[in-house]
Design an enzyme around this catalytic site. Sequence first.
Site, PDB file in Angstrom:
ATOM      1  N   ASP A 276     -20.072  18.659  33.030  1.00 13.88           N
ATOM      2  CA  ASP A 276     -20.215  17.508  32.179  1.00 13.88           C
ATOM      3  C   ASP A 276     -19.815  17.816  30.654  1.00 13.88           C
ATOM      4  OD1 ASP A 276     -20.602  14.715  31.608  1.00 13.88           O
ATOM      5  OD2 ASP A 276     -22.742  15.249  31.035  1.00 13.88           O
TER       6      ASP A 276
ATOM      7  N   ASP B   8     -17.948  16.545  28.642  1.00 22.66           N
ATOM      8  CA  ASP B   8     -17.403  15.459  27.837  1.00 22.66           C
ATOM      9  C   ASP B   8     -18.391  14.108  27.869  1.00 22.66           C
ATOM     10  OD1 ASP B   8     -16.551  14.669  30.259  1.00 22.66           O
ATOM     11  OD2 ASP B   8     -14.766  14.399  29.939  1.00 22.66           O
TER      12      ASP B   8
END
Length: 187
Positions: free
Chosen positions: A82, A84
């Site tokens: 994760d 982004d």
Amino acid sequence: MWRSNAGATKIATIGLGAAVIVCFFTAKLMSKTRRRRKITKIIDTIDELQKENVRMRDPQRVEEFVCQLIRGGRSKLQVIVDFDMTLSRFHKNGMLCQTCHGALATSPLMGQQYRQTTQALYKRYHPIELDSEMTMKEKEPFMKEWWEQSHGAFLNNPLNRADLTQIVQNSKVILRCFKNKCCVIEI
């Protein structure tokens, strides 16, 4: 000039026989070249790993890793990616949240050198990531450099499971909720 039917039939028969023989040998040759090679490794069965743009420094290590994943079963597999903020929130009640990389970069368990390195990398590469004048193609090599250097810094900082658990517990990572289920993924 008139030809006899017997002569024409004989030529047609020879031509047809030659065509059958050529077809037979061509089919035989084609079936030999189409035979699949015997699969001796699991990684040979994974199409994504067979693409020409995939490079493996140590295929035997990749093979062992894939076999270990298979033996462990899906109930023991956890993958969280994760960087982004797809799964995690950007903010909550005015408070900025962290990404998984941010949680590592600010944790005292990661060591001063790691935190300094990742902060310097962030200052260098984050403006490039946000630059609206650059195309994705222009940004790509910089983002790859950023990831590789961050990954290298992470690998130089030994951790154990208890450390990772504590880093997550002390982080400001908040997962997004999707229809009253927070990141429940069923396979």
